[in-house]
Design an enzyme around this catalytic site. Sequence first.
Site, PDB file in Angstrom:
ATOM      1  N   TYR A  31       0.996  -0.855   0.019  1.00  0.00           N
ATOM      2  CA  TYR A  31       0.045  -0.255   0.213  1.00  0.00           C
ATOM      3  C   TYR A  31       0.626   1.319  -0.256  1.00  0.00           C
ATOM      4  O   TYR A  31       1.904   1.523   1.066  1.00  0.00           O
ATOM      5  CB  TYR A  31      -0.809   0.051   1.288  1.00  0.00           C
ATOM      6  CG  TYR A  31      -2.066  -0.761   0.869  1.00  0.00           C
ATOM      7  CD1 TYR A  31      -1.841  -1.794   0.969  1.00  0.00           C
ATOM      8  CD2 TYR A  31      -2.856   0.092   1.388  1.00  0.00           C
ATOM      9  CE1 TYR A  31      -2.671  -2.687   0.653  1.00  0.00           C
ATOM     10  CE2 TYR A  31      -4.828  -0.820   1.020  1.00  0.00           C
ATOM     11  CZ  TYR A  31      -4.443  -2.170   0.923  1.00  0.00           C
ATOM     12  OH  TYR A  31      -5.577  -2.986   1.382  1.00  0.00           O
ATOM     13  N   GLU A  77      -5.332   0.246  -7.823  1.00  0.00           N
ATOM     14  CA  GLU A  77      -6.322   0.874  -8.673  1.00  0.00           C
ATOM     15  C   GLU A  77      -6.057   2.311  -8.718  1.00  0.00           C
ATOM     16  O   GLU A  77      -6.948   2.775  -7.739  1.00  0.00           O
ATOM     17  CB  GLU A  77      -7.651   0.227  -7.366  1.00  0.00           C
ATOM     18  CG  GLU A  77      -7.571  -1.352  -7.775  1.00  0.00           C
ATOM     19  CD  GLU A  77      -8.876  -1.741  -6.624  1.00  0.00           C
ATOM     20  OE1 GLU A  77      -9.319  -0.843  -6.048  1.00  0.00           O
ATOM     21  OE2 GLU A  77      -9.294  -2.726  -6.758  1.00  0.00           O
ATOM     22  N   TYR A 123     -14.760  -8.373  -7.629  1.00  0.00           N
ATOM     23  CA  TYR A 123     -15.555  -8.553  -6.499  1.00  0.00           C
ATOM     24  C   TYR A 123     -16.519  -9.976  -6.816  1.00  0.00           C
ATOM     25  O   TYR A 123     -17.429  -8.903  -7.289  1.00  0.00           O
ATOM     26  CB  TYR A 123     -15.154  -8.183  -5.101  1.00  0.00           C
ATOM     27  CG  TYR A 123     -13.830  -8.247  -5.534  1.00  0.00           C
ATOM     28  CD1 TYR A 123     -13.802  -8.541  -3.657  1.00  0.00           C
ATOM     29  CD2 TYR A 123     -13.033  -7.669  -5.780  1.00  0.00           C
ATOM     30  CE1 TYR A 123     -12.046  -8.704  -3.136  1.00  0.00           C
ATOM     31  CE2 TYR A 123     -11.731  -7.108  -4.784  1.00  0.00           C
ATOM     32  CZ  TYR A 123     -11.134  -7.573  -3.618  1.00  0.00           C
ATOM     33  OH  TYR A 123      -9.472  -7.513  -3.185  1.00  0.00           O
ATOM     34  N   GLU A 144      -6.201  -8.946  -9.007  1.00  0.00           N
ATOM     35  CA  GLU A 144      -6.460  -8.537  -8.154  1.00  0.00           C
ATOM     36  C   GLU A 144      -7.986  -9.194  -7.478  1.00  0.00           C
ATOM     37  O   GLU A 144      -9.076  -8.745  -9.005  1.00  0.00           O
ATOM     38  CB  GLU A 144      -6.425  -7.713  -6.748  1.00  0.00           C
ATOM     39  CG  GLU A 144      -7.171  -7.651  -5.610  1.00  0.00           C
ATOM     40  CD  GLU A 144      -7.165  -6.031  -4.627  1.00  0.00           C
ATOM     41  OE1 GLU A 144      -6.185  -5.633  -4.397  1.00  0.00           O
ATOM     42  OE2 GLU A 144      -8.651  -6.080  -4.598  1.00  0.00           O
ATOM     43  N   ALA A 184     -17.430  -6.196  -2.742  1.00  0.00           N
ATOM     44  CA  ALA A 184     -16.100  -5.085  -3.353  1.00  0.00           C
ATOM     45  C   ALA A 184     -15.383  -4.815  -1.673  1.00  0.00           C
ATOM     46  O   ALA A 184     -14.116  -4.595  -1.935  1.00  0.00           O
ATOM     47  CB  ALA A 184     -16.369  -4.000  -3.854  1.00  0.00           C
ATOM     48  N   GLU A 234     -12.036 -11.426   7.725  1.00  0.00           N
ATOM     49  CA  GLU A 234     -12.953 -10.823   6.456  1.00  0.00           C
ATOM     50  C   GLU A 234     -13.053 -11.647   5.721  1.00  0.00           C
ATOM     51  O   GLU A 234     -12.207 -13.124   5.599  1.00  0.00           O
ATOM     52  CB  GLU A 234     -11.731  -9.608   6.032  1.00  0.00           C
ATOM     53  CG  GLU A 234     -12.500  -8.322   6.012  1.00  0.00           C
ATOM     54  CD  GLU A 234     -11.482  -7.458   5.015  1.00  0.00           C
ATOM     55  OE1 GLU A 234     -11.049  -6.256   5.412  1.00  0.00           O
ATOM     56  OE2 GLU A 234     -10.367  -7.848   4.278  1.00  0.00           O
TER      57      GLU A 234
HETATM   58  C1  IDC Z   1      -8.984  -3.402   1.642  1.00  0.00           C
HETATM   59  C2  IDC Z   1      -8.267  -4.931   2.901  1.00  0.00           C
HETATM   60  C3  IDC Z   1      -9.120  -4.679   4.262  1.00  0.00           C
HETATM   61  C4  IDC Z   1      -8.498  -3.279   4.344  1.00  0.00           C
HETATM   62  C5  IDC Z   1      -9.147  -2.559   3.345  1.00  0.00           C
HETATM   63  C6  IDC Z   1      -8.144  -0.619   3.280  1.00  0.00           C
HETATM   64  O1  IDC Z   1      -9.311  -6.133   2.932  1.00  0.00           O
HETATM   65  O2  IDC Z   1      -8.825  -5.362   4.755  1.00  0.00           O
HETATM   66  O3  IDC Z   1      -9.651  -2.064   5.007  1.00  0.00           O
HETATM   67  O4  IDC Z   1      -8.163  -2.553   1.962  1.00  0.00           O
HETATM   68  O5  IDC Z   1      -8.989   0.147   2.524  1.00  0.00           O
HETATM   69  C7  IDC Z   1      -9.948  -3.460  -3.397  1.00  0.00           C
HETATM   70  C8  IDC Z   1      -8.223  -2.839  -3.172  1.00  0.00           C
HETATM   71  C9  IDC Z   1      -7.602  -3.961  -1.496  1.00  0.00           C
HETATM   72  C10 IDC Z   1      -9.351  -4.176  -0.294  1.00  0.00           C
HETATM   73  C11 IDC Z   1     -10.003  -4.530  -1.394  1.00  0.00           C
HETATM   74  C12 IDC Z   1     -11.181  -5.559  -0.643  1.00  0.00           C
HETATM   75  O6  IDC Z   1      -7.430  -3.084  -3.827  1.00  0.00           O
HETATM   76  O7  IDC Z   1      -7.548  -3.090  -0.905  1.00  0.00           O
HETATM   77  O8  IDC Z   1      -8.546  -4.562   0.829  1.00  0.00           O
HETATM   78  N1  IDC Z   1     -10.436  -4.346  -2.466  1.00  0.00           N
HETATM   79  O9  IDC Z   1     -12.223  -4.097   0.121  1.00  0.00           O
HETATM   80  N2  IDC Z   1     -10.375  -3.095  -4.503  1.00  0.00           N
HETATM   81  C13 IDC Z   1     -11.838  -3.525  -4.054  1.00  0.00           C
HETATM   82  C14 IDC Z   1     -11.614  -4.511  -3.483  1.00  0.00           C
END
Ligand code: IDC
Length: 341
Positions: free
Chosen positions: A99, A172, A235, A261, A267, A302
């Site tokens: 991140y 993203e 998702y 991913e 989502a 989660e």
């Molecule tokens: C989510 C993690 C969650 C965390 C969050 C932070 O699952 O635990 O608190 O990020 O913002 C994405 C992103 C990915 C996300 C994931 C699920 O690339 O970082 O992780 N997600 O929300 N894009 C769509 C979904």
Amino acid sequence: MKVFGKIALVAGVAFLLASCSNKYKDDTRLAIEDGRTVVERYGQLQVIGTDLCNQDGKPVQIRGISSHGLQWYGKYANEDVIKWLRDDWNCQLWRAAMYISEGGYLSSKAIKNRVIDSVDACIKNGMYVMIDWHVLGTKDPMAHLDLAKEFFDEMSKKYGQYPNIIYEICNEPNGDNVTWENNIKPYAEEVIKTIRANDPNNIIIVGTPIWSSQPQIAAKNQIKAKNIMYTVHFYAGTHGKEHRRNVKKALKLGAPVFCTEWGTTMASGDGGVFEKSTLEWMKFFEENNISWANWALNNKGEDSGILAYGKDKEAKGGWTDKDLSPDGKLIRKIIRNEIEK
Ligand code: IDC
């Protein structure tokens, strides 16, 4: 003779049909085959047309798991866990999700050590490894172009000679004003130039607008460089046919797509496991030779985390069924090729 001719014709047509529908399916989607790792077998990946191909130019689909945010669950980015994912889960790929905001690289550059651990473990275990510059909260990849260039310069200098490496340069991109033309593409061109100065070959994957849901937009105005692919994320509880149409359009326009991913859930990363929709996507990816990494390795509780809540706190691998979440059980079966088609 006549009968024989007919039989031969029917057999020939059947063979032809079988080999066409098997374009991607002589199942080499194995982490290890005849004692050889996937990187020993596939070697230097390359893009031909819209296909990811091995060193011999044969289309391949590679699959694996993404880390969760390395700032939170970086302890899983170790050799024991990565080897376990290879040997028990049949993973060919590990994605190191670094991140930028959310307590990531902007807070402490030391997080890149978890990327380095990941890459070293994957090289040792003959797996592909994705170095993910996980743009999320910062929306516009241009916001930290200089930092990204510095980071990818360092990574490509250190690891560019290894065929294991895949660069994912912006997870993203998002935000109303962040467009392919003005933000993502110019960012990508700069970062690609930086990487290519050190690493002429390894695959570079570029994020697409609206949380990497729009590869068809990138496809209309592609980056002129070799071994570039474009991202789609999904998702399963949130995205279906419409997203797949975007992928189809991108492929039709000649843009190679890699799903860096995806999750079985909504989502949000939570909200239940959507098995039916997941399997529709898996079929689609298999038919279209699209490689992927699943979100994510954590024990946070989660629904998109592969471990059951609180399990394997020491991060050693060696998990049995009781250590896995419902998501983890499903993903393991899929990657091990145990789901009936
Ligand atoms: C989510 C993690 C969650 C965390 C969050 C932070 O699952 O635990 O608190 O990020 O913002 C994405 C992103 C990915 C996300 C994931 C699920 O690339 O970082 O992780 N997600 O929300 N894009 C769509 C979904």
